[in-house]
Scaffold this active site. Structure first.
Site: not given
Length: 217
Positions: A13, A88, A127, A161, A172
């Site tokens: 996004k 939201r 990642r 991370r 999430r």
């Protein structure tokens, strides 16, 4: 043109919003970023928000709406907005309608980047970045050309991370579904929702979003 861009963390996004900002002179309105900026700048809304947060309470819809309104007022008449992380809830969605209408604007599209949860977990957990210059890499899709050496700056230090793990990613995803569930039916009833395969290549996703916005999808 004003759009809501939806998608779970890792769906791309942010990348797509950045392209729209660059290519179409749109403004990305991320309520989290806006809230932090308003508090830092000490704007009237920021001072209200700071008082609420210092008291350990959640920032009200009224304050968030005021932030959105302030941001829209600063934009040029020809600039479109990308709403990220807002609305939201149904109440926020209805509030956004009024905020836009008061400024002679309307919501044009709600675009959701759809993802495969298992594939997204693989994408995110693989990642890592160069600790020195921030160049991104991936265990499966983009390893350094020379093992252990950054392609860009030659550094040998890399970092991951701590929240890029499978459990956090699935949490999430569940949070995203819970937060978007209330607003999607509202916008679907208006015929505003379009879906794009968020697992496709970056340029393919960009082209799909542009086709929706140009009425060619």
């Amino acid at each position: 043109m004003n759009i809501i861009l939806l998608g779970p963390p890792g769906a791309g996004k942010g990348t797509q919003a950045a392209k729209l900002v660059a290519d179409r002179d749109m403004v990305q309105l991320s309520t989290g970023d806006m809230l932090r900026a308003a508090v830092k700048e000490g704007t009237p809304v920021g001072l209200k928000a700071k008082a609420v947060m210092d008291a350990g309470e959640l920032v009200s819809d009224e304050i968030v709406s005021a932030l959105i309104g302030e941001a829209l007022d600063r934009m040029g008449p020809g600039q479109g907005a990308i709403f990220d992380g807002y609305p939201r809830t149904e109440a926020q969605a209805l509030s956004l309608d009024k905020i836009l209408a008061d400024r002679g604007r309307k919501l044009d599209h709600v675009i959701e980047l759809e993802v495969d949860e298992d594939a997204l977990v693989e994408r995110i957990t693989g990642r890592f970045t160069c600790a020195k210059c921030g160049t991104g890499y991936h265990d499966e899709f983009k390893l350094p050309r020379v093992e252990g050496t950054c392609d860009v700056c030659g550094s040998h230090e890399f970092k991951r991370r701590p929240d890029d793990n499978a459990e956090t990613v699935r949490t999430r995803m569940a949070e995203y579904r819970a937060k978007t569930a209330p607003i999607l039916p509202l916008y679907e009833a208006r015929g505003l929702v379009s879906r794009v395969d968020g697992m496709a290549g970056m340029d393919v996703v960009t082209a799909a979003i542009e086709a929706i916005m140009d009425g060619k999808a």
